[in-house]
Design an enzyme around this catalytic site. Structure first.
Site, PDB file in Angstrom:
ATOM      1  N   TYR A 133       0.860  -1.184   0.000  1.00 24.86           N
ATOM      2  CA  TYR A 133       0.000   0.000   0.000  1.00 24.86           C
ATOM      3  C   TYR A 133       0.892   1.228   0.000  1.00 24.86           C
ATOM      4  CZ  TYR A 133      -3.745   3.144   1.775  1.00 24.86           C
ATOM      5  OH  TYR A 133      -4.651   4.158   1.960  1.00 24.86           O
ATOM      6  N   LYS A 161      -1.615  -1.475  -3.944  1.00 27.25           N
ATOM      7  CA  LYS A 161      -2.591  -0.388  -3.951  1.00 27.25           C
ATOM      8  C   LYS A 161      -1.797   0.893  -4.129  1.00 27.25           C
ATOM      9  CE  LYS A 161      -5.977   2.138  -1.177  1.00 27.25           C
ATOM     10  NZ  LYS A 161      -6.633   2.277   0.156  1.00 27.25           N
TER      11      LYS A 161
END
Length: 293
Positions: A133, A161
């Site tokens: 992330y 992400k």
């Protein structure tokens, strides 16, 4: 893994500040009914930094029960302490999570070598796949595309992400990742350009409020229907703007309350949305609802 939309779920609280598990189950059912294929528990939107370990586990167990195989359960297990992230990831897997979303360590400001060592240690110990992330606006450190490319060679690091907000970074990421590694958009206002670059979906805040519309946007892009995708992205932009007028998840909790989900107020140090900002949010939602009809 999932394609399309994974919702970064808001965590519902009662007026006394305790978890609202009834609202939690209702929110999950609504997401699945509208076509969402992944559910993120305890991420940024879920106030992962201010829920206790016991609360995190309670939310995760209940999500697994309610989803019952109908959506991929993704646990937010990131920490700026590598050992803590390892244990949280292992525990999440024991409780039924199918994937862990692991944010870059915040505050420490690791070098790229430190990030590689951090994520490799977690992946080595994890029984489930990891989604990196990248959100430098919150953590103070960014994953370089070359770093992602190196980490993507690990068999349990399978996704990213990408929430830097920089389209050029997305392009560089795609140039460095191996075949089979999946990138997801992390910004609702950039779903179209990120997926045009090859992202396979979005980890979304917006989909808490409008899951069906977010799914329609993502599915249009996966089908190569840019005209429909543009229409959805443009219609949704005013709502997206207001959902980030104050720091996430303050506005999304106000929006969910307006939709009838008893999610309560965010926990300190966050406070409820200002009256002025909330009025603008509700107006944007009303206008979007009218356009949909």
């Amino acid at each position: 893994m999932f394609t399309g939309v994974a919702t970064a779920l808001a965590t519902p609280f009662q007026e006394n500040g305790q978890l609202n598990l009834e609202a939690w189950a209702a929110l999950i059912e609504d997401q699945i009914k509208e076509g969402v294929t992944g559910l993120v528990i305890g991420g940024t939107t879920g106030e992962g930094m201010t829920i206790t370990d016991d609360e995190f586990e309670t939310l995760l167990v209940r999500a697994v029960e309610v989803a019952n195989g109908r959506a991929v359960i993704i646990a937010g297990t990131g920490s700026n302490n590598t050992a803590v992230s390892i244990e949280k990831t292992k525990r999440a897997a024991e409780l039924g999570a199918e994937m862990a979303m692991v944010v870059t360590p915040y505050y420490n400001k690791s070098t790229q070598a430190g990030l590689i060592a951090h994520f490799t240690a977690i992946a080595d110990a994890s029984p489930i796949p990891l989604m990196l992330y990248n959100v430098p606006s919150r953590t103070g450190v960014a994953l370089a595309p070359e770093t992602v490319g190196e980490l993507a060679e690990h068999p349990r690091i399978t996704a990213l992400k990408e929430a830097s907000g920089d389209i050029s970074v997305m392009a560089q990421m795609m140039a460095h990742i191996p075949e089979g590694f999946t990138v997801y958009c992390g910004n609702d206002d950039q779903i179209l350009p990120y997926m045009a670059w090859g992202a396979q979906g979005v980890v979304s805040v917006l989909s808490n409020v409008y899951p069906g519309a977010t799914v329609a946007l993502a599915e249009a892009l996966l089908a190569g229907d840019l005209q429909t995708a543009r229409t959805w992205q443009i219609r949704l932009l005013p709502v997206i703007d207001e959902l980030f007028a104050e720091v996430n998840p303050i506005p999304v909790k106000a929006a969910l309350q307006a939709r009838g989900f008893e999610v309560g107020a965010p926990r300190l140090p966050l406070v409820p949305m200002s009256a002025t900002a909330e009025a603008k949010l509700l107006s944007a939602m009303e206008q979007f609802n009218e356009v949909r009809q």
